[in-house]
Design an enzyme around this catalytic site. Structure first.
Site, PDB file in Angstrom:
ATOM      1  CD  GLN A   1       8.390  -4.466  -4.184  1.00 25.50           C
ATOM      2  OE1 GLN A   1       8.610  -4.448  -2.974  1.00 25.50           O
ATOM      3  NE2 GLN A   1       7.467  -3.704  -4.732  1.00 25.50           N
TER       4      GLN A   1
ATOM      5  CE  LYS B   1       8.156  -1.818  -0.195  1.00 23.64           C
ATOM      6  NZ  LYS B   1       7.575  -2.902  -0.994  1.00 23.64           N
TER       7      LYS B   1
ATOM      8  CG  ASP C   1       4.205  -7.628   1.460  1.00 27.69           C
ATOM      9  OD1 ASP C   1       4.056  -6.402   1.555  1.00 27.69           O
ATOM     10  OD2 ASP C   1       5.010  -8.168   0.675  1.00 27.69           O
TER      11      ASP C   1
HETATM   12  N1  GUN Z   1       4.323  -4.363  -5.078  1.00 28.65           N
HETATM   13  C1  GUN Z   1       3.504  -3.279  -5.001  1.00 28.65           C
HETATM   14  N2  GUN Z   1       3.077  -3.098  -3.742  1.00 28.65           N
HETATM   15  C2  GUN Z   1       3.643  -4.088  -3.003  1.00 28.65           C
HETATM   16  C3  GUN Z   1       3.579  -4.414  -1.620  1.00 28.65           C
HETATM   17  O1  GUN Z   1       2.906  -3.787  -0.802  1.00 28.65           O
HETATM   18  N3  GUN Z   1       4.311  -5.500  -1.251  1.00 28.65           N
HETATM   19  C4  GUN Z   1       5.047  -6.229  -2.121  1.00 28.65           C
HETATM   20  N4  GUN Z   1       5.717  -7.274  -1.663  1.00 28.65           N
HETATM   21  N5  GUN Z   1       5.108  -5.943  -3.402  1.00 28.65           N
HETATM   22  C5  GUN Z   1       4.413  -4.866  -3.834  1.00 28.65           C
END
Ligand code: GUN
Length: 291
Positions: free
Chosen positions: A96, A52, A119
């Site tokens: 995350q 990311k 998110d």
């Molecule tokens: N863990 C797996 N997918 C995601 C996501 O889209 N966002 C976040 N913050 N954690 C994740």
């Protein structure tokens, strides 16, 4: 033979549009900013967080990676979020998932400013999705799945869609997006307690597999000509692979692909879309911040 939906290509198209928008924002003196918070050392999470941040760099989005130890307290994480909420250079905040067990994830999500919740996990954004209010943020993975369906020209209106999995990250928002006005699918949400899961799935014109179990959906679950979107990214031990593991989806690709009209591969399907939609959400947050 099935059309293989190329997530890398569709993601590249989304990112190209993002780059144009970033140029436009920068001409107005705004650089979109994303903060990514990682608590602990989950190896898969580390990989996701790094990709990311790398993507932000490629696009010219300002990014900050904040790594807290595996022993971090709830208060420390909340304090981090509070500081990011108040930081004007940061338009999007992502913590995350999953965090270590001592962290109350729901409370963390609620602490994020909904206007920075790229998110789309905050209750305000969940409500906006249910209300079909376009000012909210839609979770990146299901939004990416919808983009894949659109780009592949798959008609959702009137289609029977079965979403397997009811998580807040994928299953539930995916169901809302498929049933929303404009998408107009007839949606069934199935999960681990569903009776006759193969039978339910065989009714589907579109299957979205988000169960988190490697190669769980086999040809027995799939009607001839169905469209299959595989959200799973699972690591399975493989002595012959260089890293000692290989990646596979929730769909048993080898048996399912010959049966369906279109399918997403793993890797190279939904995965690249999640990051692309995160960039798109971050740009949206930056635009809102200015407005
Ligand atoms: N863990 C797996 N997918 C995601 C996501 O889209 N966002 C976040 N913050 N954690 C994740």
């Amino acid at each position: 033979m099935a059309t293989i939906i190329d997530g890398k290509k569709v993601a590249a198209d989304v990112l190209e549009k993002c780059a144009e928008e970033i140029t436009d924002l920068k001409s107005q003196g705004i650089t979109p900013g994303l903060a990514v918070v990682l608590v602990g050392e989950d190896p898969a999470s580390k990989v996701y967080v790094n990709s990311k941040v790398r993507k932000c760099g490629e696009l010219g989005i300002h990014s900050e990676k904040i790594v807290l130890s595996r022993e971090a307290t709830q208060e420390e994480v909340l304090e981090t979020v509070k500081n990011l909420n108040e930081n004007p250079r940061i338009h999007g905040i992502l913590v995350q998932s999953p965090p270590p067990p001592q962290i109350d994830e729901e409370a963390i999500v609620r602490a994020i400013d909904p206007a920075k919740d790229v998110d789309g996990f905050h209750p305000e954004n969940v409500a906006k999705l249910a209300l079909e209010d376009p000012t909210g943020f839609v979770p990146c993975t299901p939004a990416g799945c919808m983009e894949l369906l659109r780009s592949a020209g798959i008609k959702t209106s009137g289609a029977n869609a079965v979403v397997v999995g009811r998580s807040m990250i994928v299953g539930k928002p995916m169901a809302l997006l498929l049933m929303a006005r404009g998408s107009d699918a007839t949606v069934t949400v199935a999960h681990s307690r569903s009776k006759d899961l193969p039978g339910i799935c065989r009714q589907a014109d579109i299957i979205v597999a988000a169960v988190g179990r490697p190669e769980f959906i086999t040809d027995d679950y799939v009607k001839e000509g169905a469209v299959v979107i595989d959200v799973g990214i699972n690591r399975v031990d493989d002595a012959e692979a260089k890293k000692g593991y290989r990646l596979c989806g929730d769909v048993d690709y080898a048996s399912v692909a010959p049966k369906c009209s279109a399918i997403t591969p793993v890797p190279g399907g939904v995965g690249p879309m999640t990051i692309a939609l995160l960039m798109k959400n971050t740009i949206k947050a930056a635009r809102f911040a200015r407005a």
